[in-house]
Scaffold this motif. Structure first.
Motif, short mmCIF file in Angstrom:
data_model
loop_
_atom_site.label_atom_id
_atom_site.label_comp_id
_atom_site.label_asym_id
_atom_site.label_seq_id
_atom_site.Cartn_x
_atom_site.Cartn_y
_atom_site.Cartn_z
N GLU A 1 0.85 -1.18 0.00
CA GLU A 1 0.00 0.00 0.00
C GLU A 1 0.89 1.23 0.00
O GLU A 1 1.74 1.41 0.88
CB GLU A 1 -0.90 0.00 1.23
CG GLU A 1 -1.89 1.14 1.25
CD GLU A 1 -2.81 1.08 2.45
OE1 GLU A 1 -3.25 2.14 2.89
OE2 GLU A 1 -3.07 -0.02 2.94
N PRO B 1 -0.20 7.80 1.53
CA PRO B 1 -1.11 8.76 0.91
C PRO B 1 -0.38 10.00 0.42
O PRO B 1 0.66 10.39 0.97
CB PRO B 1 -2.08 9.11 2.05
CG PRO B 1 -1.33 8.80 3.29
CD PRO B 1 -0.41 7.67 2.96
N LYS C 1 -3.64 15.79 -0.44
CA LYS C 1 -4.89 16.11 -1.14
C LYS C 1 -5.13 17.62 -1.16
O LYS C 1 -5.52 18.18 -2.17
CB LYS C 1 -6.04 15.40 -0.44
CG LYS C 1 -7.39 15.57 -1.07
CD LYS C 1 -8.42 14.75 -0.30
CE LYS C 1 -9.79 14.82 -0.89
NZ LYS C 1 -10.75 14.02 -0.13
N SER D 1 -4.67 12.13 1.00
CA SER D 1 -5.66 11.53 0.10
C SER D 1 -6.42 10.36 0.72
O SER D 1 -7.48 10.00 0.21
CB SER D 1 -4.98 11.08 -1.20
OG SER D 1 -4.00 10.10 -0.92
N ASP D 2 -5.92 9.78 1.79
CA ASP D 2 -6.65 8.66 2.41
C ASP D 2 -7.78 9.14 3.32
O ASP D 2 -8.55 8.34 3.84
CB ASP D 2 -5.69 7.76 3.19
CG ASP D 2 -5.05 8.44 4.39
OD1 ASP D 2 -5.22 9.67 4.57
OD2 ASP D 2 -4.35 7.74 5.16
N ASP D 3 -7.91 10.46 3.50
CA ASP D 3 -8.93 11.08 4.35
C ASP D 3 -8.87 10.63 5.80
O ASP D 3 -9.81 10.81 6.55
CB ASP D 3 -10.34 10.84 3.79
CG ASP D 3 -10.55 11.53 2.45
OD1 ASP D 3 -9.99 12.63 2.26
OD2 ASP D 3 -11.27 10.97 1.61
N LYS D 4 -7.75 10.03 6.21
CA LYS D 4 -7.56 9.59 7.59
C LYS D 4 -6.28 10.16 8.20
O LYS D 4 -5.98 9.88 9.34
CB LYS D 4 -7.48 8.06 7.66
CG LYS D 4 -8.76 7.35 7.27
CD LYS D 4 -8.57 5.86 7.37
CE LYS D 4 -9.79 5.11 6.92
NZ LYS D 4 -9.60 3.66 7.00
N THR D 5 -5.53 10.93 7.42
CA THR D 5 -4.24 11.44 7.88
C THR D 5 -4.15 12.94 7.57
O THR D 5 -4.58 13.39 6.51
CB THR D 5 -3.07 10.73 7.19
OG1 THR D 5 -3.25 9.32 7.29
CG2 THR D 5 -1.74 11.11 7.80
N LYS E 1 -4.06 11.34 13.00
CA LYS E 1 -4.80 10.23 12.38
C LYS E 1 -6.26 10.29 12.81
O LYS E 1 -6.57 10.69 13.93
CB LYS E 1 -4.22 8.87 12.80
CG LYS E 1 -2.78 8.65 12.44
CD LYS E 1 -2.67 8.25 11.01
CE LYS E 1 -1.21 7.93 10.69
NZ LYS E 1 -1.02 7.60 9.33
#
Length: 127
Positions: free
Chosen positions: A46, A49, A52, A71-75, A90
């Motif tokens: 993986e 990210p 974004k 871009s993972d919308d979690k970081t 996070k």
């Protein structure tokens, strides 16, 4: 000129026939890879990210906070100075607040957010 043509042709063929006079057999497949089985069974890789959006917020106390949303919308990466060290935050799931040890928190990811920085408490910030 016509007399030299057969000599040139013979000389060319002689030079070409000398190519690849290797007595050893050519190995096409190469040696077996000792890790081939492990690599075939390995979990997919993986990628980390990418950025974004990066935003500069002006907070209620007139301070600037710099946040890079990934871009993972979690970081998210939070900096209190433009070129300062980043703190990685996070979120448990996309849409949840971004948090980090020490009391850092960012609620939201749009133009208006609530940011908590140690020593300052929660405050409203906007782009």
């Amino acid at each position: 000129m016509k007399q030299y043509f057969p000599l040139i042709a013979v000389a060319s063929l002689t030079l070409l026939s000398a190519c690849n006079k290797n007595d050893e057999p050519e190995v096409v497949g190469g040696p077996a890879d000792p890790m081939a089985q492990q690599l075939a069974n390995a979990a997919p890789v993986e990628l980390p990210p990418s950025v974004k959006a990066n935003k500069q917020y002006r907070c209620k106390d007139n301070s600037l906070i710099f946040v890079d949303f990934m871009s993972d919308d979690k970081t998210a990466l939070l900096r209190t100075e433009k070129n300062g060290a980043a703190t990685s935050l996070k979120a448990a799931e996309a849409g949840q607040p971004f948090t980090a040890e020490g009391g850092f928190e960012v609620k939201g990811s749009g133009d208006d957010v609530t940011i908590t920085v140690p020593g300052k408490g929660a405050q409203a910030c906007h782009v």
